[in-house]
Design a protein around this motif. Structure first.
Motif, mmCIF file in Angstrom:
data_model
loop_
_atom_site.group_PDB
_atom_site.id
_atom_site.type_symbol
_atom_site.label_atom_id
_atom_site.label_comp_id
_atom_site.label_asym_id
_atom_site.label_seq_id
_atom_site.Cartn_x
_atom_site.Cartn_y
_atom_site.Cartn_z
ATOM 1 N N THR A 268 -17.466 -30.807 -12.299
ATOM 2 C CA THR A 268 -16.491 -29.773 -11.932
ATOM 3 C C THR A 268 -15.069 -30.194 -12.267
ATOM 4 O O THR A 268 -14.746 -31.393 -12.325
ATOM 5 C CB THR A 268 -16.555 -29.468 -10.426
ATOM 6 N N SER A 269 -14.216 -29.204 -12.445
ATOM 7 C CA SER A 269 -12.813 -29.474 -12.719
ATOM 8 C C SER A 269 -12.151 -30.164 -11.531
ATOM 9 O O SER A 269 -11.267 -31.011 -11.715
ATOM 10 C CB SER A 269 -12.080 -28.166 -13.039
ATOM 11 N N ALA A 270 -12.589 -29.819 -10.325
ATOM 12 C CA ALA A 270 -12.005 -30.447 -9.139
ATOM 13 C C ALA A 270 -12.278 -31.945 -9.125
ATOM 14 O O ALA A 270 -11.394 -32.757 -8.814
ATOM 15 C CB ALA A 270 -12.560 -29.791 -7.872
ATOM 16 N N ARG A 273 -10.125 -33.669 -11.796
ATOM 17 C CA ARG A 273 -8.747 -33.868 -11.336
ATOM 18 C C ARG A 273 -8.673 -35.023 -10.331
ATOM 19 O O ARG A 273 -7.713 -35.810 -10.348
ATOM 20 C CB ARG A 273 -8.213 -32.580 -10.709
ATOM 21 N N ARG A 274 -9.670 -35.110 -9.443
ATOM 22 C CA ARG A 274 -9.670 -36.206 -8.467
ATOM 23 C C ARG A 274 -9.688 -37.557 -9.171
ATOM 24 O O ARG A 274 -8.931 -38.480 -8.797
ATOM 25 C CB ARG A 274 -10.890 -36.091 -7.545
ATOM 26 N N LEU A 275 -10.505 -37.682 -10.207
ATOM 27 C CA LEU A 275 -10.578 -38.959 -10.917
ATOM 28 C C LEU A 275 -9.285 -39.248 -11.666
ATOM 29 O O LEU A 275 -8.803 -40.386 -11.661
ATOM 30 C CB LEU A 275 -11.760 -38.950 -11.886
ATOM 31 N N PHE A 297 -9.273 -36.608 -18.869
ATOM 32 C CA PHE A 297 -10.510 -35.960 -19.289
ATOM 33 C C PHE A 297 -10.256 -35.258 -20.609
ATOM 34 O O PHE A 297 -9.610 -34.217 -20.659
ATOM 35 C CB PHE A 297 -11.013 -34.993 -18.210
ATOM 36 N N SER A 298 -10.760 -35.854 -21.684
ATOM 37 C CA SER A 298 -10.551 -35.286 -23.017
ATOM 38 C C SER A 298 -11.413 -34.052 -23.237
ATOM 39 O O SER A 298 -11.077 -33.191 -24.061
ATOM 40 C CB SER A 298 -10.864 -36.329 -24.091
ATOM 41 N N ARG A 299 -12.537 -33.961 -22.540
ATOM 42 C CA ARG A 299 -13.358 -32.746 -22.556
ATOM 43 C C ARG A 299 -13.484 -32.248 -21.115
ATOM 44 O O ARG A 299 -14.044 -32.943 -20.268
ATOM 45 C CB ARG A 299 -14.752 -33.015 -23.124
ATOM 46 N N PRO A 300 -12.965 -31.078 -20.822
ATOM 47 C CA PRO A 300 -13.092 -30.553 -19.463
ATOM 48 C C PRO A 300 -14.548 -30.215 -19.161
ATOM 49 O O PRO A 300 -15.350 -29.984 -20.081
ATOM 50 C CB PRO A 300 -12.224 -29.288 -19.492
ATOM 51 N N PRO A 301 -14.923 -30.181 -17.894
ATOM 52 C CA PRO A 301 -16.293 -29.798 -17.564
ATOM 53 C C PRO A 301 -16.612 -28.381 -18.049
ATOM 54 O O PRO A 301 -15.759 -27.492 -18.022
ATOM 55 C CB PRO A 301 -16.331 -29.868 -16.033
ATOM 56 N N MET A 302 -17.838 -28.208 -18.501
ATOM 57 C CA MET A 302 -18.366 -26.881 -18.820
ATOM 58 C C MET A 302 -19.135 -26.431 -17.587
ATOM 59 O O MET A 302 -20.295 -26.778 -17.400
ATOM 60 C CB MET A 302 -19.287 -26.946 -20.046
ATOM 61 N N GLU A 303 -18.450 -25.684 -16.727
ATOM 62 C CA GLU A 303 -19.046 -25.294 -15.459
ATOM 63 C C GLU A 303 -19.878 -24.020 -15.606
ATOM 64 O O GLU A 303 -19.508 -23.105 -16.336
ATOM 65 C CB GLU A 303 -17.951 -25.095 -14.409
#
Length: 384
Positions: A268-270, A273-275, A297-303
């Motif tokens: 998840t994006s959340a 961001r936490r990491l 994060f070079s690749r955002p999560p694909m949610e």
């Protein structure tokens, strides 16, 4: 002229030999991501091959192989209808000379070759699917835009902006990456990928004469490794992996420098961001030592979203008409679909040929599976 599932399947099956010949041609090109000359040679081939199907734009890329964008018109479709974007990449993880050592070969229903599964057979599938549609005068549901990029295997540093800009023009995105192994499920979710570098600066001293005057960067490295591993949340599927560590100069010197490279993944994006915030807030434990973290994060999560689930449901329905039982899955690896999904554009991944061994010497595809997926692609482009 309307198209029946049996028409699409028959058209694909008739192209078995053509698919294998074309796939072998593409595999013959060594295309390591960082080799512009070799990648551009395949870009030349692809540009010529796709020219009869649409308008080919070639984007100069001084840092690697040129990117190609092909626009295929949909006669009779109004300008208000947004296109479908197909994502493919033509670079591989294999170094120059690999194909000469391990050329493509066929055993029964399996074809083997470096880069075949990930994902040169997909380039062949897309081309032949469009040729079949054109030859039978089957109407496209909407215009088609294909992006053939050269740097997916290294994180898409030069193609990301092109992918995102093109995707914003589209209605939905189809990604011809391999499906989930071993069941061939399509992908509606992928983990985001973070890459972080942590540099630790201490103070050198003679380890035997006056160690108290030093500040060990390697000792601090050990503390930071534990802290980074503690950031993982296995219940949430969030992982951190310290993959490379370096430090010190001599056995008898208190080390003044150390560094590590970290892979982080999150659904998840959340969590991403936490990491990112956690890495920026790393603090030293050892007195006299500084800790600096860079990366993101070079690749955002694909949610997984309602829109992507609906896209999958439509593909599953069309697949069932072809006799396919398509499952829905997710993977910890990233693709260019991560970028488009993060923009809120419905994205369906894993539409490539079933097989196994991505990035491994036994890399292979199911030939019958590739033909079925070509038929599915024909149905997707003429119905969605």
């Amino acid at each position: 002229m309307s198209i029946l599932p049996s028409d699409a399947l028959e058209a694909a099956l008739k192209r078995r030999d053509e698919l294998l010949t074309l796939a072998e041609t593409l595999v013959t090109y060594d295309t390591p991501s960082d080799d512009k000359v070799r990648c551009d040679a395949l870009a030349d081939e692809l540009a010529a091959r796709y020219a009869p199907l649409g308008t080919v734009e070639r984007m100069n890329n001084p840092q690697g192989g040129d990117h190609l964008r092909i626009r295929v018109a949909a006669p009779g479709v109004t300008n208000e209808v947004k296109p479908v974007l197909i994502l493919c990449h033509y670079d591989t993880v294999w170094s120059a000379g690999t194909v000469a050592q391990r050329p493509m070969y066929v055993e029964g229903d399996r074809a083997f070759g470096p880069g075949l599964y990930d994902m040169k057979v997909s380039l062949a599938m897309a081309e032949l699917a469009l040729h079949s549609i054109k030859e039978h005068a089957w109407p496209l549901a909407r215009p088609v835009v294909l992006l053939l990029t050269s740097d997916e295997e290294i994180g898409s540093p030069t193609s990301r902006a092109l992918i995102e800009t093109t995707a914003r023009e589209g209605n939905h995105v189809l990604v011809l990456e391999p499906p989930v192994e071993p069941d061939g499920a399509l992908k509606t979710a992928r983990k985001g990928i973070g890459m972080f570098n942590v540099t630790i600066t201490g103070r050198a001293a003679h380890a035997g004469v006056e160690p108290e005057k030093g500040a060990s960067a390697i000792s601090e490295l050990a503390y930071q490794i534990l802290a980074i591993h503690a950031l993982a949340d296995h219940a949430a599927g969030t992982t951190t992996n310290v993959g490379i560590v370096q430090g010190g100069t001599r056995r008898n010197v208190v080390p003044a420098e150390a560094r590590m490279e970290v892979d982080a993944r999150a659904w998840t994006s959340a969590e991403a961001r936490r990491l990112e915030e956690a890495f920026q807030n790393l603090r030293p434990v050892t007195p006299g030592v500084q800790v600096e973290a860079t990366g993101s994060f070079s690749r955002p999560p694909m949610e997984r979203t309602p829109a992507s689930r609906q896209l999958f449901a439509e593909a599953r329905r069309l697949g069932a008409d072809l006799g396919l039982n398509l499952g829905e899955g997710a993977t910890g690896g990233g693709s260019d679909g991560n970028f488009t999904a993060a923009l809120g554009i419905p994205t369906l991944d894993g539409l490539g040929a079933p097989g196994e061994g991505a990035h491994a010497e036994h890399e292979q595809i199911s030939i019958s599976g590739a033909l079925e997926r070509m038929a599915l692609l024909i149905m997707l482009l003429t119905h969605m």
